[in-house]
Design a protein around this motif. Sequence first.
Motif, PDB file in Angstrom:
ATOM      1  N   PRO A  29       0.797  -1.240   0.000  1.00  0.00           N
ATOM      2  CA  PRO A  29       0.000   0.000   0.000  1.00  0.00           C
ATOM      3  C   PRO A  29       0.823   1.280   0.000  1.00  0.00           C
ATOM      4  N   GLY A  30       1.907   1.335   0.767  1.00  0.00           N
ATOM      5  CA  GLY A  30       2.681   2.561   0.837  1.00  0.00           C
ATOM      6  C   GLY A  30       3.420   2.906  -0.451  1.00  0.00           C
ATOM      7  N   GLY A  31       3.565   1.924  -1.318  1.00  0.00           N
ATOM      8  CA  GLY A  31       4.278   2.164  -2.576  1.00  0.00           C
ATOM      9  C   GLY A  31       3.381   2.382  -3.774  1.00  0.00           C
ATOM     10  N   VAL A  32       2.088   2.178  -3.598  1.00  0.00           N
ATOM     11  CA  VAL A  32       1.146   2.356  -4.711  1.00  0.00           C
ATOM     12  C   VAL A  32       1.183   3.808  -5.180  1.00  0.00           C
ATOM     13  N   GLY A  33       1.336   3.989  -6.475  1.00  0.00           N
ATOM     14  CA  GLY A  33       1.366   5.327  -7.039  1.00  0.00           C
ATOM     15  C   GLY A  33       2.725   5.979  -6.999  1.00  0.00           C
ATOM     16  N   GLU A  34       3.726   5.312  -6.430  1.00  0.00           N
ATOM     17  CA  GLU A  34       5.066   5.879  -6.306  1.00  0.00           C
ATOM     18  C   GLU A  34       6.072   5.214  -7.239  1.00  0.00           C
ATOM     19  N   GLY A 228      -5.343  -2.845  -9.659  1.00  0.00           N
ATOM     20  CA  GLY A 228      -6.612  -3.174  -9.001  1.00  0.00           C
ATOM     21  C   GLY A 228      -6.874  -2.301  -7.794  1.00  0.00           C
ATOM     22  N   VAL A 229      -6.517  -0.987  -7.909  1.00  0.00           N
ATOM     23  CA  VAL A 229      -6.752  -0.052  -6.813  1.00  0.00           C
ATOM     24  C   VAL A 229      -7.558   1.116  -7.344  1.00  0.00           C
ATOM     25  N   VAL A 230      -8.037   1.941  -6.444  1.00  0.00           N
ATOM     26  CA  VAL A 230      -8.709   3.170  -6.849  1.00  0.00           C
ATOM     27  C   VAL A 230      -7.677   4.287  -6.822  1.00  0.00           C
ATOM     28  N   GLU A 231      -7.869   5.287  -7.692  1.00  0.00           N
ATOM     29  CA  GLU A 231      -6.903   6.361  -7.791  1.00  0.00           C
ATOM     30  C   GLU A 231      -6.735   7.113  -6.466  1.00  0.00           C
TER      31      GLU A 231
END
Length: 235
Positions: A29-34, A228-231
Motif C-alpha cells: 500500500p505505501g508504494g502504490v502510485g510511487e 486493481g486499486v482506486v486512484e
Amino acid sequence: MHAGHLLLHGEKEQYDPMIILHGFGNMFPGGVGETKDMRIQWALEEMGLPYQVRAWDYLGGETNGPEFSALSPFNQIPVLEHDGLVLSESAAILIHLAETSGRLTASDPEGRAHVVQWCFAAVATVSPALSMISMFDAGFMGADPAARDFLVMIGRRWLEGVERRLEGRAWIMGDDFTVADILMATVLREIREAELMDDYPNVRAFYERALARPAWLRTRELYAARLGVVEAAFG
C-alpha cells in the motif's frame, strides 16, 4: 493493439515490433502510485506509441525470479523491451524512447543534449535529497533533527536551481514538453512537505501544469486498473 494493452504475466502473444513495458502488477500500500513504471507509461501515452504492459507479481516474488533477473540487472522495475532491445533504468528508457521516436525531445543536437542534461539533473541531483527527506520522515534514517535540516538545505539548493531554470519558461526546455519534464515532475512528487515546494512558485506552477496533462491523467487511470486499486489510494 491499442496503446496501454495489459499483458498479464505468462500470456503468450506476438509483439514484434511492439513496445513492452514491464511494470508492477501489485505493490504494498505505501508504494502504490510511487513506482517508476508510471514515468514510462506517461511518456508512452504522451508519444502515442503502441505498447503493452507486462504486469509482474511483485508481492509474490516474481521480480526476484530467474526470468525477471534475465531482464533487469538489479531486479528492478521498470524494464522496456523495444524491437529486440532490453533496457532498464527509467531515465535511460525515457531518453531512448525520445531519441528513437523523435518525440518529447528537442529538434536540434544542442537542445537534445540539454534534454539529457536535465534528465540526469532530475534523477541524479534533485531526487536523492528529496527521497532521503521522505525516508527520514518515514522513520528509516534515525531521528536527529540536524540530519533532516541538512537534507532540507540540500533539497532547497536543488529546487532553487530548478526555480531559476523555469523562470519565464512553461517547461524545462521552454515551450515544448519533453521527457526531462516527466522526470522532473515525477521526482517532485517525492516531496511530502507542501511548504517546501510552495517556496518556489515557478516549480509549483510547473508541477501543477505537468500533473494536469491528459496523458498523466490517463496513466493514473491505467495504473490504478493494472494494480486493481482506486486512484484515491495514491496522491
